[in-house]
Structure formats: C-alpha cells, structure tokens
Design an enzyme around this catalytic site. Structure first.
Site, mmCIF file in Angstrom:
data_model
loop_
_atom_site.group_PDB
_atom_site.id
_atom_site.type_symbol
_atom_site.label_atom_id
_atom_site.label_comp_id
_atom_site.label_asym_id
_atom_site.label_seq_id
_atom_site.Cartn_x
_atom_site.Cartn_y
_atom_site.Cartn_z
ATOM 1 N N TYR A 3 -6.304 -10.047 -9.214
ATOM 2 C CA TYR A 3 -6.670 -10.770 -8.005
ATOM 3 C C TYR A 3 -5.697 -11.915 -7.765
ATOM 4 O O TYR A 3 -5.423 -12.723 -8.663
ATOM 5 C CB TYR A 3 -8.093 -11.310 -8.130
ATOM 6 C CG TYR A 3 -8.513 -12.192 -6.983
ATOM 7 C CD1 TYR A 3 -8.546 -11.705 -5.678
ATOM 8 C CD2 TYR A 3 -8.868 -13.517 -7.207
ATOM 9 C CE1 TYR A 3 -8.925 -12.517 -4.623
ATOM 10 C CE2 TYR A 3 -9.257 -14.338 -6.161
ATOM 11 C CZ TYR A 3 -9.284 -13.831 -4.875
ATOM 12 O OH TYR A 3 -9.661 -14.636 -3.834
ATOM 13 N N ASP A 46 10.587 -3.391 1.930
ATOM 14 C CA ASP A 46 9.971 -4.421 2.775
ATOM 15 C C ASP A 46 9.625 -5.657 1.939
ATOM 16 O O ASP A 46 8.569 -6.259 2.118
ATOM 17 C CB ASP A 46 8.719 -3.872 3.465
ATOM 18 C CG ASP A 46 8.259 -4.743 4.634
ATOM 19 O OD1 ASP A 46 9.101 -5.489 5.197
ATOM 20 O OD2 ASP A 46 7.068 -4.680 4.988
ATOM 21 N N LYS A 48 9.476 -9.334 1.125
ATOM 22 C CA LYS A 48 9.490 -10.569 1.914
ATOM 23 C C LYS A 48 8.440 -11.500 1.331
ATOM 24 O O LYS A 48 7.545 -11.061 0.583
ATOM 25 C CB LYS A 48 9.197 -10.278 3.385
ATOM 26 C CG LYS A 48 7.855 -9.584 3.632
ATOM 27 C CD LYS A 48 7.673 -9.241 5.099
ATOM 28 C CE LYS A 48 6.357 -8.486 5.320
ATOM 29 N NZ LYS A 48 6.179 -8.120 6.749
ATOM 30 N N PRO A 49 8.497 -12.794 1.612
ATOM 31 C CA PRO A 49 7.538 -13.736 1.018
ATOM 32 C C PRO A 49 6.077 -13.385 1.265
ATOM 33 O O PRO A 49 5.238 -13.596 0.384
ATOM 34 C CB PRO A 49 7.929 -15.069 1.671
ATOM 35 C CG PRO A 49 9.393 -14.930 1.942
ATOM 36 C CD PRO A 49 9.568 -13.495 2.355
ATOM 37 N N ALA A 50 5.761 -12.829 2.427
ATOM 38 C CA ALA A 50 4.367 -12.477 2.720
ATOM 39 C C ALA A 50 3.866 -11.327 1.858
ATOM 40 O O ALA A 50 2.652 -11.137 1.714
ATOM 41 C CB ALA A 50 4.215 -12.121 4.203
ATOM 42 N N ASN A 51 4.784 -10.563 1.263
ATOM 43 C CA ASN A 51 4.404 -9.440 0.405
ATOM 44 C C ASN A 51 4.486 -9.771 -1.084
ATOM 45 O O ASN A 51 4.388 -8.884 -1.921
ATOM 46 C CB ASN A 51 5.288 -8.215 0.694
ATOM 47 C CG ASN A 51 4.888 -7.522 1.976
ATOM 48 O OD1 ASN A 51 3.802 -7.738 2.496
ATOM 49 N ND2 ASN A 51 5.777 -6.693 2.499
ATOM 50 N N ASP A 64 2.223 -4.376 -1.120
ATOM 51 C CA ASP A 64 2.550 -3.616 0.081
ATOM 52 C C ASP A 64 3.756 -2.700 -0.092
ATOM 53 O O ASP A 64 4.850 -2.965 0.413
ATOM 54 C CB ASP A 64 2.768 -4.550 1.266
ATOM 55 C CG ASP A 64 2.750 -3.789 2.597
ATOM 56 O OD1 ASP A 64 2.632 -2.537 2.583
ATOM 57 O OD2 ASP A 64 2.865 -4.437 3.650
#
Length: 234
Positions: A3, A46, A48-51, A64
């Site tokens: 988590y 892909d 990237k910081p969001a992943n 992702d």
C-alpha cells in the site's frame, strides 16, 4: 505491491521537496525496479512522477504498466495517430513510434531532473510542441537548480540517440552512484538554484559544457535514419 500511503512522487515533490539523500534513494529504488522489469522482458514506456508511488517510509515503487510492451514485440507504438505515453516524460524515439529498454532510461533522466528542480525538462502547450523539443532542442544544462556534479550523468541519460545513453539500468545505476554521495540537505526550488538549511551555497566556478559522445551530430544522423530529414512532423 505494498500500500502506497505516501502518495505519488509528483505530489510528494510539490508538497515537500526532497533532500539530496532522499533523491538518491528514490532514484535508486526506481532504477532497481525498472531493471527488474527489463530483466523479465518488459518496457514500461510511461515512466513519470505520477506513476511512482511511495510508502510511508518513502520507498518508491513503479505503478501503471498499462502500456508496457515486451522487448520482443516490434509492433508500432502509435494507434491511429495517437501517441502512447505522457509527452513530457517520453523519449525522442517514442514520438517516432519506436521504443526499447533505453526509452525507459531516458524517462528516468527526466524524472531525476524533476526531482532536482521541481520542473519538467521541456514544456509546451501541445504534445507536438513537447515532442519537437525532445527531438531537436539541446539539453538545457547547466541549470541553476541542478548541482554541477549531476550534469555529466544527465547529459548521458538524456542523449537523444539511444546508442549514446546508458545501455542498461545496471549501467545507469553504477553511473548514478558515482555522483549520489552528497550532503543530506533539503532542496529548495527557487530561481537562485538549490539551497538548503545548511546555508546558501557558495558560488560555483564556471565549468565547460561536458563533451558527451558528439551527441548532437549523432542524434541528427539517428533522426534522419529513423524519419528522414528533420521537418518538424512526426
């Protein structure tokens, strides 16, 4: 995957800029993860910081794999003219419909630049504008927010020609470890460069731009081979 109570890396950097020590740990966590994926024949495509997700201890995990592909899959990366990926964190070859494991290595360089500066390397209003900059613009270094010891590493990992980058995640990790032993001080994203709670940094001496495998010339040749003479169209 555990988590990720710490949220994603993009939010973390904007909320609380990491120290150099934290940057080193996060980058090495991600590099280890992408090396593991590559060893199993997967290219993320892909990154990237969001992943990148963080647990409560700050350990980074890659998320992702929705557009990941296997290394032996040579299918074109575009579908009906749609570019697969996030333009700000895509490698030049992705805009030409191609990718291999070195594509992820370029994206790792973009993530490191974001960790150091809180900014994207190239900006643009449209995906086409961003892609054109990844393909053609010089790497914007030196940068007042990037410590000088990181510059040679970034020049190599962000080479437009994949042949001029680190060829494996293991090679990239070894290169990074050479410059990762820096003081543990919080990074401050401001126009004057990185500062810390230890006081302002002394002025750095002028340094010549690193020579990195004649990347400009080899990149031009590489782009002509891949798509013909540069025209500004993908």
């Amino acid at each position: 995957m555990p988590y990720a109570s710490g949220g994603n890396l993009r939010s973390r950097v904007r909320r609380n800029p990491p120290t150099k020590e934290e940057i080193a740990e996060i980058f090495q966590n991600i590099t280890g993860g992408i090396g593991h994926a590559h060893s199993h024949g997967l290219i993320h495509r892909d990154l990237k910081p969001a992943n990148i997700l963080l647990n409560e201890e700050g350990r980074a995990f890659i998320a992702d794999f929705g557009i990941a592909k296997t290394m032996d899959n040579n299918t074109n990366m575009t579908q009906a003219g749609i570019i697969l990926g996030s333009p700000s964190y895509m490698a030049p070859e992705q805009f030409l419909g191609q990718a291999d494991h070195r594509t992820d290595i370029y994206s790792m360089g973009l993530i490191l630049f974001f960790l150091l500066t809180g900014r994207k390397l190239y900006k643009g209003r449209l995906p086409f504008e961003i892609g054109k900059r990844h393909l053609e613009d010089p790497i914007p270094l030196p940068d007042p927010q990037v410590p000088s010891e990181y510059e040679p590493f970034l020049y190599k990992v962000l080479a437009k020609n994949p042949d001029n980058r680190y060829q494996t995640a293991a090679e990239m990790l070894q290169g990074f470890k050479q410059i990762a032993k820096t003081r543990s001080a919080p990074v401050s994203y401001n126009s004057g460069g990185i500062s810390s709670s230890l006081g302002p940094n002394p002025p750095l001496p002028e340094k010549p731009r690193p020579e990195v495998s004649n990347d400009s010339a080899s990149s031009a040749r590489w782009m002509e081979e891949k798509r013909g003479p540069v025209t500004g169209r993908f």
